[in-house]
Design an enzyme around this catalytic site. Structure first.
Site, PDB file in Angstrom:
ATOM      1  N   MET A  79       0.838  -1.207   0.000  1.00  7.20           N
ATOM      2  CA  MET A  79       0.000   0.000   0.000  1.00  7.20           C
ATOM      3  C   MET A  79       0.873   1.257   0.000  1.00  7.20           C
ATOM      4  O   MET A  79       0.381   2.358   0.279  1.00  7.20           O
ATOM      5  CB  MET A  79      -0.947   0.004   1.195  1.00  7.20           C
ATOM      6  CG  MET A  79      -2.016  -1.069   1.118  1.00  7.20           C
ATOM      7  SD  MET A  79      -3.548  -0.662   1.999  1.00  7.20           S
ATOM      8  CE  MET A  79      -2.947  -0.366   3.649  1.00  7.20           C
TER       9      MET A  79
ATOM     10  N   LEU B 108       6.767   3.144   1.432  1.00  3.23           N
ATOM     11  CA  LEU B 108       7.659   1.993   1.557  1.00  3.23           C
ATOM     12  C   LEU B 108       8.756   2.196   2.595  1.00  3.23           C
ATOM     13  O   LEU B 108       9.281   3.296   2.763  1.00  3.23           O
ATOM     14  CB  LEU B 108       8.293   1.683   0.202  1.00  3.23           C
ATOM     15  CG  LEU B 108       7.316   1.392  -0.947  1.00  3.23           C
ATOM     16  CD1 LEU B 108       8.077   1.110  -2.221  1.00  3.23           C
ATOM     17  CD2 LEU B 108       6.380   0.239  -0.611  1.00  3.23           C
ATOM     18  N   HIS B 109       9.098   1.109   3.270  1.00  3.72           N
ATOM     19  CA  HIS B 109      10.191   1.097   4.234  1.00  3.72           C
ATOM     20  C   HIS B 109      11.039  -0.148   3.994  1.00  3.72           C
ATOM     21  O   HIS B 109      10.784  -0.920   3.051  1.00  3.72           O
ATOM     22  CB  HIS B 109       9.652   1.140   5.667  1.00  3.72           C
ATOM     23  CG  HIS B 109       8.601   0.110   5.961  1.00  3.72           C
ATOM     24  ND1 HIS B 109       8.842  -1.246   5.970  1.00  3.72           N
ATOM     25  CD2 HIS B 109       7.277   0.246   6.260  1.00  3.72           C
ATOM     26  CE1 HIS B 109       7.747  -1.906   6.270  1.00  3.72           C
ATOM     27  NE2 HIS B 109       6.763  -1.028   6.438  1.00  3.72           N
TER      28      HIS B 109
ATOM     29  N   HIS C 124       9.348  -3.567   3.333  1.00  4.82           N
ATOM     30  CA  HIS C 124       8.905  -3.805   1.955  1.00  4.82           C
ATOM     31  C   HIS C 124      10.087  -4.137   1.049  1.00  4.82           C
ATOM     32  O   HIS C 124      10.026  -5.070   0.236  1.00  4.82           O
ATOM     33  CB  HIS C 124       8.214  -2.549   1.395  1.00  4.82           C
ATOM     34  CG  HIS C 124       6.970  -2.137   2.117  1.00  4.82           C
ATOM     35  ND1 HIS C 124       6.895  -0.957   2.816  1.00  4.82           N
ATOM     36  CD2 HIS C 124       5.760  -2.728   2.228  1.00  4.82           C
ATOM     37  CE1 HIS C 124       5.679  -0.837   3.323  1.00  4.82           C
ATOM     38  NE2 HIS C 124       4.971  -1.899   2.989  1.00  4.82           N
TER      39      HIS C 124
ATOM     40  N   GLN D 151     -10.493  -2.401   2.451  1.00  2.00           N
ATOM     41  CA  GLN D 151     -10.023  -3.035   3.675  1.00  2.00           C
ATOM     42  C   GLN D 151      -9.942  -2.062   4.853  1.00  2.00           C
ATOM     43  O   GLN D 151      -9.397  -2.392   5.901  1.00  2.00           O
ATOM     44  CB  GLN D 151      -8.681  -3.739   3.457  1.00  2.00           C
ATOM     45  CG  GLN D 151      -7.502  -2.832   3.153  1.00  2.00           C
ATOM     46  CD  GLN D 151      -6.292  -3.633   2.696  1.00  2.00           C
ATOM     47  OE1 GLN D 151      -6.317  -4.279   1.649  1.00  2.00           O
ATOM     48  NE2 GLN D 151      -5.220  -3.593   3.483  1.00  2.00           N
TER      49      GLN D 151
ATOM     50  N   GLN E 111      -2.785 -12.345   8.058  1.00  2.43           N
ATOM     51  CA  GLN E 111      -3.007 -12.044   6.648  1.00  2.43           C
ATOM     52  C   GLN E 111      -2.290 -13.040   5.748  1.00  2.43           C
ATOM     53  O   GLN E 111      -2.852 -13.526   4.757  1.00  2.43           O
ATOM     54  CB  GLN E 111      -2.529 -10.624   6.345  1.00  2.43           C
ATOM     55  CG  GLN E 111      -2.545 -10.258   4.871  1.00  2.43           C
ATOM     56  CD  GLN E 111      -2.108  -8.829   4.640  1.00  2.43           C
ATOM     57  OE1 GLN E 111      -2.885  -7.908   4.774  1.00  2.43           O
ATOM     58  NE2 GLN E 111      -0.839  -8.629   4.303  1.00  2.43           N
TER      59      GLN E 111
ATOM     60  N   SER F 108       6.589  -0.543  10.087  1.00  4.63           N
ATOM     61  CA  SER F 108       5.225  -0.404   9.588  1.00  4.63           C
ATOM     62  C   SER F 108       5.038   1.003   9.075  1.00  4.63           C
ATOM     63  O   SER F 108       5.569   1.959   9.662  1.00  4.63           O
ATOM     64  CB  SER F 108       4.215  -0.681  10.702  1.00  4.63           C
ATOM     65  OG  SER F 108       2.900  -0.327  10.304  1.00  4.63           O
TER      66      SER F 108
END
Length: 296
Positions: free
Chosen positions: A35, A38-39, A42, A66, A158, A190
């Site tokens: 989504m 980015l960090h 990812h 979601q 998930q 996150s």
């Protein structure tokens, strides 16, 4: 991954056209849905994809289906320009960044729903989340049809749900997971960590520390699971977390409550720190790799 050319596409037809070129060249493809914002977590999944595949495709889509009515869809952190720069520097080959109308054209009326694995944890505290997630991931998998798709183990429930519907729907794609990437103090990376202020960020490591201590206690049989969980809850409440959505000991494959320690299990937690909902999970005892074991 080495820096290279990043191709950006916005429509399903453009995505499939580019992937068809990879297939014509007999190249394998790994897909990493995100989504955005980015960090390193990812980017570690992108590197994992590159290590075993010829091409890597990232997706960037903040999926409205979601998010609940009172959740953070409008304020979810976004920075597409920075994301593109990170993907380009990381050598990702293809970015699929569709609009909401591209993903959900007028008249779209299908939802993918998974029972069982979604009847607990985030499935209770975030009603509708897993239906929205399963629907969009199913679409992305079918739109790209990669050889493998990679998801982070931080979102452990998930990951299991995705493996379940991919198996149930006979989607011919290997679903892999990547280890949770953490800051030096243990905080799981996150995108939502951006919501934490300085004081909250200083207290955030207590979630992982409490889970790790409880898992070690359960594995060593120093405490019963109930006693270890009670101590962990007290620890994070003292650190300022609350409310606590859940802090549970679960079977690592079925997510059923883990009463005994003779099967692989995990401690999973979701708790609020100010306005930020943090989730995390840790292995209890010997490591278990759901990413490398088939369901069923």
């Amino acid at each position: 991954m080495e820096a290279g050319h990043l191709r950006i596409v916005r429509t399903v037809s453009q995505l499939r056209e580019q992937i068809s070129k990879y297939r014509a060249a007999r190249e394998t493809l790994a897909l990493v849905p995100t989504m955005g914002f980015l960090h390193e977590g990812h980017l570690s999944l992108m590197r994992q994809g590159r290590a075993s595949h010829d091409r890597v495709c990232a997706t960037l889509f903040v999926n409205p289906r979601q998010f609940g009515p009172s959740e953070d869809l409008k304020t979810y952190p976004r920075d597409e320009a920075a994301d593109i720069a990170k993907l380009r520097a990381g050598g990702v080959d293809l970015l699929f960044a569709p609009s909401v109308t591209e993903m959900y054209p007028a008249g779209a009326a299908t939802t993918v729903s998974v029972s069982g694995l979604t009847d607990c944890l985030c499935g209770v505290t975030r009603p509708g989340f897993f239906d929205g997630m399963a629907t969009v991931v199913t679409k992305l998998l079918l739109q790209a049809l990669p050889d493998a798709a990679i998801f982070g183990e931080k979102d452990y429930q998930q990951l299991l749900v995705i493996k379940r519907f991919a198996k149930d729907l006979d989607i011919p794609i290997e679903i892999l997971g990547g280890p949770t990437v953490r800051e030096a103090d243990g905080v799981a990376l996150s995108s939502r960590n951006a919501y934490l202020d300085a004081e909250e960020r200083a207290r955030a490591p207590e979630l992982f520390a409490a889970l790790k201590a409880a898992a070690a206690s359960i594995a060593a049989r120093a405490q019963s699971p109930d006693a270890a969980i009670k101590a962990a809850r007290q620890r994070i409440e003292t650190a300022g977390f609350g409310p606590i959505d859940y802090l549970d000991h679960r079977d690592a494959e079925t997510l059923a409550s883990a009463e005994a320690t003779d099967r692989p299990s995990r401690l999973l937690a979701a708790a609020w720190l100010g306005k930020t909902r943090l989730i995390d999970n840790v292995v209890v005892g010997d490591d278990y790799a759901p990413t490398k074991r088939p369901l069923g």
